[in-house]
Scaffold this motif. Structure first.
Motif, PDB file in Angstrom:
ATOM      1  N   THR A  36       0.840  -1.185   0.000  1.00  0.00           N
ATOM      2  CA  THR A  36       0.000   0.000   0.000  1.00  0.00           C
ATOM      3  C   THR A  36       0.879   1.240   0.000  1.00  0.00           C
ATOM      4  OG1 THR A  36      -1.893   1.089   1.064  1.00  0.00           O
ATOM      5  CG2 THR A  36      -0.230   0.115   2.503  1.00  0.00           C
ATOM      6  N   ILE A  37       0.282   2.351  -0.358  1.00  0.00           N
ATOM      7  CA  ILE A  37       0.994   3.626  -0.412  1.00  0.00           C
ATOM      8  C   ILE A  37       0.711   4.379   0.877  1.00  0.00           C
ATOM      9  CG2 ILE A  37       1.294   5.777  -1.697  1.00  0.00           C
ATOM     10  CD1 ILE A  37       0.029   4.280  -4.125  1.00  0.00           C
ATOM     11  N   CYS A  38       1.750   4.931   1.460  1.00  0.00           N
ATOM     12  CA  CYS A  38       1.634   5.662   2.723  1.00  0.00           C
ATOM     13  C   CYS A  38       1.687   7.161   2.451  1.00  0.00           C
ATOM     14  CB  CYS A  38       2.783   5.249   3.644  1.00  0.00           C
ATOM     15  SG  CYS A  38       2.754   6.048   5.268  1.00  0.00           S
ATOM     16  N   GLY A  39       1.071   7.919   3.341  1.00  0.00           N
ATOM     17  CA  GLY A  39       1.200   9.373   3.237  1.00  0.00           C
ATOM     18  C   GLY A  39       2.644   9.817   3.302  1.00  0.00           C
ATOM     19  N   GLY A  55      16.740   7.310  -7.072  1.00  0.00           N
ATOM     20  CA  GLY A  55      17.050   5.935  -7.439  1.00  0.00           C
ATOM     21  C   GLY A  55      16.564   4.911  -6.443  1.00  0.00           C
ATOM     22  N   THR A  56      15.964   5.368  -5.330  1.00  0.00           N
ATOM     23  CA  THR A  56      15.470   4.466  -4.297  1.00  0.00           C
ATOM     24  C   THR A  56      14.082   3.955  -4.648  1.00  0.00           C
ATOM     25  OG1 THR A  56      16.705   5.655  -2.583  1.00  0.00           O
ATOM     26  CG2 THR A  56      14.875   4.279  -1.844  1.00  0.00           C
ATOM     27  N   VAL A  57      13.868   2.646  -4.481  1.00  0.00           N
ATOM     28  CA  VAL A  57      12.533   2.067  -4.596  1.00  0.00           C
ATOM     29  C   VAL A  57      11.757   2.442  -3.335  1.00  0.00           C
ATOM     30  CG1 VAL A  57      11.193  -0.070  -4.756  1.00  0.00           C
ATOM     31  CG2 VAL A  57      13.345   0.153  -6.024  1.00  0.00           C
ATOM     32  N   LEU A  58      10.582   3.012  -3.511  1.00  0.00           N
ATOM     33  CA  LEU A  58       9.792   3.481  -2.379  1.00  0.00           C
ATOM     34  C   LEU A  58       8.982   2.348  -1.742  1.00  0.00           C
ATOM     35  CD1 LEU A  58       8.423   6.972  -3.528  1.00  0.00           C
ATOM     36  CD2 LEU A  58      10.484   6.432  -2.202  1.00  0.00           C
ATOM     37  N   GLY A  59       8.410   2.651  -0.582  1.00  0.00           N
ATOM     38  CA  GLY A  59       7.451   1.761   0.048  1.00  0.00           C
ATOM     39  C   GLY A  59       7.970   1.042   1.272  1.00  0.00           C
ATOM     40  N   HIS A  60       7.104   0.953   2.300  1.00  0.00           N
ATOM     41  CA  HIS A  60       7.480   0.284   3.544  1.00  0.00           C
ATOM     42  C   HIS A  60       6.312  -0.466   4.170  1.00  0.00           C
ATOM     43  CE1 HIS A  60       6.282   4.503   4.420  1.00  0.00           C
ATOM     44  NE2 HIS A  60       5.575   3.923   5.393  1.00  0.00           N
ATOM     45  N   GLU A  61       5.271  -0.769   3.389  1.00  0.00           N
ATOM     46  CA  GLU A  61       4.109  -1.498   3.888  1.00  0.00           C
ATOM     47  C   GLU A  61       3.784  -2.617   2.911  1.00  0.00           C
ATOM     48  OE1 GLU A  61       0.887   1.249   5.500  1.00  0.00           O
ATOM     49  OE2 GLU A  61       2.009   2.623   4.222  1.00  0.00           O
ATOM     50  N   ALA A  62       4.010  -3.872   3.311  1.00  0.00           N
ATOM     51  CA  ALA A  62       3.791  -4.972   2.377  1.00  0.00           C
ATOM     52  C   ALA A  62       3.486  -6.272   3.097  1.00  0.00           C
ATOM     53  CB  ALA A  62       5.018  -5.166   1.473  1.00  0.00           C
ATOM     54  N   GLU A  80       6.608 -19.227   3.588  1.00  0.00           N
ATOM     55  CA  GLU A  80       5.698 -18.674   4.586  1.00  0.00           C
ATOM     56  C   GLU A  80       5.194 -17.297   4.182  1.00  0.00           C
ATOM     57  OE1 GLU A  80       6.423 -20.340   8.921  1.00  0.00           O
ATOM     58  OE2 GLU A  80       8.170 -19.200   8.236  1.00  0.00           O
ATOM     59  N   ARG A  81       3.910 -17.036   4.475  1.00  0.00           N
ATOM     60  CA  ARG A  81       3.333 -15.706   4.279  1.00  0.00           C
ATOM     61  C   ARG A  81       3.752 -14.830   5.439  1.00  0.00           C
ATOM     62  NH1 ARG A  81      -2.013 -15.457   5.162  1.00  0.00           N
ATOM     63  NH2 ARG A  81      -2.310 -13.552   3.967  1.00  0.00           N
ATOM     64  N   VAL A  82       4.175 -13.595   5.117  1.00  0.00           N
ATOM     65  CA  VAL A  82       4.673 -12.711   6.164  1.00  0.00           C
ATOM     66  C   VAL A  82       4.167 -11.298   5.955  1.00  0.00           C
ATOM     67  CG1 VAL A  82       6.768 -14.042   6.644  1.00  0.00           C
ATOM     68  CG2 VAL A  82       6.825 -12.239   4.893  1.00  0.00           C
ATOM     69  N   LEU A  83       4.114 -10.577   7.066  1.00  0.00           N
ATOM     70  CA  LEU A  83       3.934  -9.131   7.069  1.00  0.00           C
ATOM     71  C   LEU A  83       5.319  -8.505   7.135  1.00  0.00           C
ATOM     72  CD1 LEU A  83       2.222  -6.491   7.552  1.00  0.00           C
ATOM     73  CD2 LEU A  83       2.438  -6.999   9.988  1.00  0.00           C
ATOM     74  N   VAL A  84       5.613  -7.600   6.212  1.00  0.00           N
ATOM     75  CA  VAL A  84       6.875  -6.867   6.235  1.00  0.00           C
ATOM     76  C   VAL A  84       6.643  -5.574   7.007  1.00  0.00           C
ATOM     77  CG1 VAL A  84       8.704  -5.801   4.867  1.00  0.00           C
ATOM     78  CG2 VAL A  84       7.564  -7.859   4.027  1.00  0.00           C
ATOM     79  N   SER A  85       7.295  -5.441   8.140  1.00  0.00           N
ATOM     80  CA  SER A  85       7.109  -4.269   8.989  1.00  0.00           C
ATOM     81  C   SER A  85       7.779  -3.044   8.373  1.00  0.00           C
ATOM     82  CB  SER A  85       7.703  -4.533  10.372  1.00  0.00           C
ATOM     83  OG  SER A  85       7.613  -3.380  11.185  1.00  0.00           O
ATOM     84  N   CYS A  86       7.227  -1.880   8.673  1.00  0.00           N
ATOM     85  CA  CYS A  86       7.842  -0.638   8.216  1.00  0.00           C
ATOM     86  C   CYS A  86       9.144  -0.345   8.956  1.00  0.00           C
ATOM     87  CB  CYS A  86       6.881   0.535   8.380  1.00  0.00           C
ATOM     88  SG  CYS A  86       6.444   0.939  10.094  1.00  0.00           S
ATOM     89  N   GLN A 120       7.639  -1.446  -2.785  1.00  0.00           N
ATOM     90  CA  GLN A 120       6.725  -1.224  -3.903  1.00  0.00           C
ATOM     91  C   GLN A 120       7.366  -1.775  -5.175  1.00  0.00           C
ATOM     92  OE1 GLN A 120       5.649   2.947  -3.716  1.00  0.00           O
ATOM     93  NE2 GLN A 120       4.617   2.678  -1.744  1.00  0.00           N
ATOM     94  N   ALA A 121       7.402  -3.104  -5.218  1.00  0.00           N
ATOM     95  CA  ALA A 121       8.141  -3.823  -6.253  1.00  0.00           C
ATOM     96  C   ALA A 121       7.653  -5.263  -6.289  1.00  0.00           C
ATOM     97  CB  ALA A 121       9.638  -3.789  -5.941  1.00  0.00           C
TER      98      ALA A 121
END
Length: 345
Positions: A36-39, A55-62, A80-86, A120-121
């Motif tokens: 998801t996209i964060c503010g 040049g940085t790939v954005l995003g910290h919620e996945a 395994e299914r995982v939550l990637v923490s911010c 976000q990739a």
């Protein structure tokens, strides 16, 4: 793989980039099944977070599925299914030992989409995996779990906990964007007497009421007078700033009673005046903070038990081939009515 790459203020591109790989023993590689996209991503694109290099790939919620595991990882396995923490945690430094993972000195903290490539990739390398990913319980949907990567632990820790929300309190939340709505939800866990929300957008005021606010006001209203009328002239016990602009912070200060608490959640890109000449005598406590995500396991248990309806935060869904459109929509919340957008594989 494709990814959303930042190239400086106002510049982003959905383009081909190299696949991530294991670089350190504590890494995992996760196939991204949803993000998801964060503010905060919008703040980066506006130039408010200059530490983010072009040049940085954005995003910290996945959320995603582990595809590779470094030899030092002990808590998750391939498949395994995982939550990637911010927030990433080295688990060894002085701050991590205090549970202040956001202040990690060992190379963690908020790094994904900030100082290293983000989520976000198609796939992402996650450093310090033992302290940075969480197994997803059976039955927890991807888009509901996404809300626990950042906004729910942030609103809970930096808003409700820092603001010391207590039963019977009057809480004023300034801003009814996603983080403000999450603040309403998590402050409500402490059964305050009332929650008042302030937002200029009518659709977001309506959303705030649906999420549990007892009263929704516009900044054009006499908010201070309204809150004092509700509280016998005292003012709010807690003001939660959930926008990140000077006017929102000023309002959070103005509505709080002597002895009250102000919890700042918003990401501020411009200076804000602190009127200590007025505040010094009022016994007001002001807190700031970056989320530590120590509450994430607890919130996951509540989500699994059906005690948190996190999935209703998602109002729009896109595929991986529609990321630019997702950004355009999320950046126009008034026109689109968007709260959170989910990009799902």
């Amino acid at each position: 793989m494709e990814a959303l790459v930042y190239y400086g203020p106002g510049k982003r591109s959905w383009e081909e980039v190299p696949d991530p790989r294991i670089e350190d023993p504590d890494d995992v590689v996760v196939r991204v099944d949803g993000f998801t996209i964060c503010g905060t991503d919008l703040h980066i694109l506006r130039g408010d977070v200059p530490e983010v290099a072009p040049g940085t790939v954005l995003g910290h919620e996945a959320v995603g599925t582990v595809t590779e595991v470094g030899p030092g990882v002990r808590t998750v396995t391939v498949g395994e299914r995982v939550l990637v923490s911010c927030i990433s945690s080295c688990g060894r430094c002085a701050y991590c030992r205090e549970g202040r993972y956001g202040q990690c000195l060992g190379g963690g903290g908020w790094i994904l989409g900030h100082t290293t490539h983000g989520v976000q990739a198609g796939s992402v390398r996650v450093p310090f995996a033992d302290g940075s990913v969480h197994r997803l319980p059976e039955g927890v949907a991807d888009e509901a779990a996404l809300m626990l990567a950042d906004i729910l632990p942030t609103s809970y820790e930096v808003g409700a906990l820092n603001g010391r929300v207590r039963p019977g309190d009057t809480v004023v939340v300034v801003g009814a964007g996603p983080i403000g709505l999450a603040a309403i939800m998590t402050a409500g866990l402490y059964t305050p007497q009332r929650i008042v929300v302030v937002d200029p957008v009518e659709s977001r005021r309506a959303a705030a009421t649906a999420f549990g606010a007892d009263l929704a006001l516009s900044p054009d209203d006499d908010v201070v007078a309204a809150v004092r009328d509700l509280t016998g002239g005292l003012g709010a016990d807690v003001g939660i700033e959930a926008v990140g602009v000077p006017a929102a912070f000023d309002l959070a200060v103005d509505v709080v009673r002597p002895g009250g608490r102000i919890a700042n959640i918003g990401v501020h890109g411009k200076p804000t005046t602190l009127h200590l000449e007025e505040l010094w005598i009022r016994d007001v406590t002001i807190t700031t903070g970056l989320v530590d995500t120590v509450s994430t396991p607890m919130l996951l248990r509540m989500l699994q038990a059906g005690k948190l309806d996190a999935g209703r935060m998602v109002t729009h869904r896109f595929g991986l081939d529609e990321v630019p459109q997702a950004y355009d929509l999320f950046d126009d919340p008034v026109g689109s009515g968007a709260l959170k957008v989910a990009v799902l594989r």
